[in-house]
Design an enzyme around this catalytic site. Structure first.
Site, PDB file in Angstrom:
ATOM      1  N   LEU A   1     -32.507  11.626 -54.883  1.00  0.00           N
ATOM      2  CA  LEU A   1     -33.280  12.948 -54.725  1.00  0.00           C
ATOM      3  C   LEU A   1     -34.655  12.617 -55.345  1.00  0.00           C
ATOM      4  CD1 LEU A   1     -32.465  16.418 -54.624  1.00  0.00           C
ATOM      5  CD2 LEU A   1     -33.904  15.718 -56.492  1.00  0.00           C
TER       6      LEU A   1
ATOM      7  N   GLN B   1     -37.335  10.539 -53.826  1.00  0.00           N
ATOM      8  CA  GLN B   1     -37.890  11.211 -52.493  1.00  0.00           C
ATOM      9  C   GLN B   1     -38.681  12.336 -53.153  1.00  0.00           C
ATOM     10  OE1 GLN B   1     -38.002  10.271 -49.736  1.00  0.00           O
ATOM     11  NE2 GLN B   1     -39.297  12.087 -48.770  1.00  0.00           N
ATOM     12  N   GLU B   2     -38.653  12.913 -54.084  1.00  0.00           N
ATOM     13  CA  GLU B   2     -39.366  13.955 -54.747  1.00  0.00           C
ATOM     14  C   GLU B   2     -40.773  13.476 -55.139  1.00  0.00           C
ATOM     15  OE1 GLU B   2     -39.308  17.341 -54.731  1.00  0.00           O
ATOM     16  OE2 GLU B   2     -37.428  17.947 -54.068  1.00  0.00           O
ATOM     17  N   SER B   3     -40.630  12.813 -56.082  1.00  0.00           N
ATOM     18  CA  SER B   3     -41.828  12.312 -56.727  1.00  0.00           C
ATOM     19  C   SER B   3     -42.115  11.007 -56.687  1.00  0.00           C
ATOM     20  CB  SER B   3     -41.541  12.714 -58.333  1.00  0.00           C
ATOM     21  OG  SER B   3     -40.991  12.110 -58.998  1.00  0.00           O
TER      22      SER B   3
ATOM     23  N   TYR C   1     -36.668  15.150 -45.479  1.00  0.00           N
ATOM     24  CA  TYR C   1     -36.292  14.749 -46.767  1.00  0.00           C
ATOM     25  C   TYR C   1     -34.763  14.649 -47.008  1.00  0.00           C
ATOM     26  CZ  TYR C   1     -35.484  16.803 -51.562  1.00  0.00           C
ATOM     27  OH  TYR C   1     -35.075  16.868 -52.648  1.00  0.00           O
TER      28      TYR C   1
END
Length: 663
Positions: free
Chosen positions: A509, A512-514, A619
């Site tokens: 996660l 993918q987020e940052s 996402y």
């Protein structure tokens, strides 16, 4: 860490020559660059002019000079522009300025100067500039059919109103190289995307007399349809279709009722098919069971766009109509059919209903093509690999980089400037220059070994997003450590384990987020490694007993990981351990997946493909694919994506009450 306080530039001439590596040390000139960026963003032309002399000789001088000239480009002389491009020849800033100059020349319809400059434009990634160049080809009488096709393609791809492609389309329409249906299709696309100015620009080309009715149908499409449903004539019918599209976006059932009325809206068969496609898409995005029936009113799939056909596939998947899936994928244009999502679902459709040998062979070939040499690259690649009976394993490591390969990356002037800018705090500028240097600086881009060396350069300085993105572009040599790094490993593992959550899921996660950018911030206000919203962070901090928390702490690495993993665990618990549902909740808020799960019990891959929001759909796929790779890294064992997906349906009535406080 305040990187901009510990950076020193190279001597400008040596840097531009590409012969000296980046050096970190104190440099007071950095503050000038930061001040100039702020002045550029605020349009302070006088301040930029005053500060520019102090930036001379700085490693990032090309950015300072670019900002100063760009801010006054409309009044600048050609000599000034040419002098800039000569001074910074070969740099990203030279090509960026040429892009800006070409756009301005196109707006001025100065085709002579445009034609002189365009051959030197290396990026060639601006569709509006491309349309200006195509128009010149048309004016010179070159390859009319191919020019028209290219203008149409570029124009359709642009979502917002533009000058270049709209002007080119209008000119080609006047020369009978684009047809009225070509122009009206752009208006339809604009209406579907809720871009009123795009609609007006297209209508002005093909039916300027209809412009006065556009606002009427935008304001009240239902009323417009009731008042004008029986009007005939090509442009009147197209306006009726635009009104139906507008109405369907908010009320697909109402649009279906209008379209089905007798005597009904006066449309051609092609227009009627498009209308039913739009209504079907809107219903499918609402996860309505009526969507497949609306799509069933389409009498010829070839009348629909690939986007509408994609939603027809999704609705058929949700309804379990495998023959419709197969038929609809086959109706897509060749380039759309090559998308791995549609190839995967076609393979599944071929295997769904008592397949014969030919169907099984065709499905297997599709799955083998998707999986490729290494199936761990993405969601559908992994699913295809598992359909073939294989689990997800990691690729062999490439040969180690030599000292010479690493030195060449460190000496690259564009990579140096890009990395320097990122660490200074000029992330947007640095990312663009880095990407240019690895993609467009050389003809055809960097070969694999040079990309691996560039990625290593970024990894060594913990610029993880450039490390990952650069390494992902290799075609043959796959360095899994670069593509899926594990920075801050002790902090992540400790907090994941204390929260009782799989560390691979946290890493999947966060990647993918940052891309592991500690101070990342989204347009919505999410901050830090795990991109937590301030309100969500405050709620989670109270929930886990984290006292004295303030949103300013979200860019602190450990605090962000603590709150992000705690919230992810709370989301997982609320969704009974479902990784897809929890990931969707993390991205779109928990209320939406609670609603999206209602309906039939579905294979989670089908549920994910039907997520209404493209951003959340993409996402969730990437988080789950990332998680599977990280699990293989951590365990050293083959992994299964499917085991992490399961099925998704309505909440079990016997399950604990929904945590309605979960933000």
């Amino acid at each position: 860490m305040q990187w901009h306080r510990i950076l020193t530039p190279l001597v400008a001439g040596a840097l531009l020559a590409g012969s000296v590596p980046l050096v970190w040390a104190q440099n007071k000139g950095d503050e000038i660059l930061l001040e100039m960026q702020q002045a550029f963003q605020q349009g302070e032309r006088k301040k930029l002019e005053q500060l520019l002399p102090a930036a001379r000789g700085h490693a990032l001088e090309p950015w300072a000079a670019y900002w100063e000239l760009k801010a006054r480009l409309e009044e600048a002389s050609e000599q000034e522009v040419q002098a800039f491009m000569q001074r910074y020849a070969g740099s990203y800033q030279e090509d960026r300025m040429r892009n800006d100059w070409l756009l301005l020349l196109g707006q001025r319809r100065d085709w002579g100067r445009f034609a002189e400059q365009h051959p030197y434009y290396r990026m060639s990634d601006d569709r509006e500039v491309r349309c200006h160049a195509l128009l010149i080809e048309h004016l010179l009488g070159q390859a009319s059919a191919s020019v028209a096709a290219a203008v149409r393609s570029n124009w359709y791809a642009l979502r917002d109103a533009d000058d270049g492609c709209t002007h080119a389309a209008g000119t080609l329409y006047g020369a009978n190289q684009l047809s009225a249906p070509d122009i009206w299709r752009k208006a339809r696309l604009g209406m579907a995307a809720n871009r009123p100015q795009v609609v007006r620009n297209a209508v002005e080309i093909v039916a300027p007399q209809a412009l006065e009715q556009i606002q009427e149908l935008l304001d009240s499409p239902g009323k417009y349809l009731r008042n004008r449903a029986t009007e005939r004539g090509q442009w009147q019918q197209e306006l009726l279709l635009l009104a139906l599209i507008r109405l369907a976006n908010g009320n697909p059932d109402g649009a279906a009722q209008q379209l089905g009325n007798r005597p009904g809206v006066q449309l051609s068969p092609e227009q009627r098919n498009w209308a039913w496609g739009v209504i079907g898409k809107a219903a499918a995005q609402n996860l309505s069971g009526a969507a497949p029936d609306y799509f069933a009113n389409v009498t010829r799939d070839s009348d629909l766009s690939d986007d509408l056909l994609g939603w027809k596939v999704r609705a058929a998947l949700r309804a379990g109509r495998w023959r419709a899936v197969l038929k609809t994928v086959d109706a897509m244009r060749p380039e759309a059919r090559q998308d791995n999502a549609w190839r995967y679902w076609k393979a599944r459709a071929l295997l769904a209903d008592k397949p014969g040998d030919s169907e099984r062979a065709a499905a297997r070939q599709l799955l083998q093509d998707i999986a490729g040499a290494w199936g761990a690259r993405g969601f559908y690649e992994q699913l295809a690999q598992e359909e073939l009976g294989q689990r997800i394993t990691l690729p062999p490591a490439p040969a180690p980089l030599s000292a010479e390969e690493k030195a060449a990356a460190r000496a690259n002037p564009g990579l140096n400037r890009g990395l320097y800018a990122i660490l200074l705090g000029l992330r947007s500028e640095g990312v663009r220059e880095w990407n240019y240097s690895t993609s467009l600086y050389q003809s055809g881009g960097m070969p694999d070994r040079e990309l691996l060396a560039a990625a290593d350069f970024a990894c060594q300085h913990e610029v993880w997003d450039r490390c990952i993105n650069t390494s992902e572009r290799t075609k043959g040599a796959i360095d899994i450590g670069q593509r899926y790094p594990t920075p801050f490993r002790k902090a992540v593992l400790d907090r994941a384990r204390s929260a009782g959550i799989d560390p691979a899921y946290v890493y999947g996660l966060t990647r993918q987020e940052s891309r592991f950018v500690i101070d990342a911030r989204s347009h919505a206000g999410a901050a830090g490694l795990m991109q937590v919203m301030p309100a969500t962070a405050r709620w989670t901090a109270r929930k886990i007993g984290l006292t004295d928390f303030s949103p300013g702490q979200l860019t602190d690495r450990d605090t962000n990981i603590t709150i992000g993993t705690a919230y992810l665990k709370l989301a997982l618990d609320d969704f009974a351990g479902s990784m897809p549902l929890a990931a969707a909740a993390y991205n779109a808020g928990p209320g939406r997946p609670r609603s999206w799960r209602n309906g039939p019990e579905l294979d989670a891959a089908i549920w994910i493909e039907n997520i209404p929001f493209a951003e959340t759909r993409d996402y969730v796929k990437k988080v789950l694919a990332n998680t599977t790779v990280y699990a293989a890294l951590f365990t050293g064992q083959p992994q299964s994506l499917k085991s992490r997906l399961g099925t998704i349906g309505p909440r079990d009535p016997s399950a604990p009450t929904v945590n309605k406080e979960l933000p």
